[in-house]
Design an enzyme around this catalytic site. Sequence first.
Site: not given
Length: 380
Positions: A149, A178, A198, A200, A236, A323
Amino acid sequence: MIYFDNSATTKPYKEVLESFIKVSEEFFGNPSSLHGIGAKTERLLSQARAQIAGLLGVDPEEITFTSGGTESNNLAIKGTAFAYKNRGRHLITTASEHASVRESMLQLEKHGFSVTFVPVDREGRVNPEDIRKSITDETILVSVMHVNNEVGTIQPIVEIGEIVRSYPKVLFHVDGVQGAGKIPLDLKKAGVDMYTFSAHKFHGLKGSGGLYVKKGVKLKPVLSGGSQERGQRGGTENPAGAVAMAKALRMSLDKQAQRFPVLLDIRKFLIEGLRELDCIIVNTPAEGAAPHIINFSVPGIKSETFVHALEEQDIYLSTTSACSSKKKSASKTLLAMGVTEAVAGSAVRISLSFENTMEEAVEVLKEIEKTVSRLGRVLS
């Protein structure tokens, strides 16, 4: 505005946002409910699962929905460790993994597991033979990211998969955050047992992600609760996020087919231009790297100072991984590659998407040169 920070997050496609709103409005029921509204929502969730599975070349029941890459990595690593601890307590990863992998491994060490962090070379690449040499009778998991990344190095996943396949009790996890939607990887042929993605990172929405779990692999859940996601992930489900993620992945793969050569041209232009500037060191390898990530250093200028200076020109880059960027510490990936503290502490990352253009690249390179010159004069 020129946005070159797509490895931190991408801008959601308009169509993705529209699908999320539509599902949220019209299919708001809980998929676990027994009544008709819940059943309709559950069918939609199943359709999204099947669509994502088809795009990844796997079976629908092998897709577990999560909240994103960090949760998926935690589930793969900790779920494997606690499910198979009777087989052994040794895990293998590399010295340049994402924090969610590294920290999961370090936490497991406190629970009696041992971890081997295999080194990477000057290009950030692990030698598959070093993986082989690290495997013992106690090894139960090898975890290696597909695309780094920070510098964009593509790891030899197929070669590592071949090695792991010869050790029946060892599972192979790939952090594909990535790579998904950008760099092709045949999960079945590569012998991957678990694969993290992921939404996004490929123009979907934050808070949606998934983990491919090969049939027969059993994981201890990280989130205790109900029996959702075949008992692997309580809580949920997020049907709107799953539907939006399926659309985002399909659109990204379509863009990949159409604009991959364009992205390669942009990368080549930027790397060649950066190398022509005497004060810049390009950390991304020339070969064997993803086309959307370029990492470079400007020794003598702090990376955050450089990023904020470009922001004043409405250009958005980043320092290290999103991050870790606020910690203001040198990149662990670059240090693992053997660069100096000065080079690692002045690193800047350009990360592209298939939406970016050559015109933007020309403007960014021009502003980088101006910013290096201006900051160099101020600091001298």
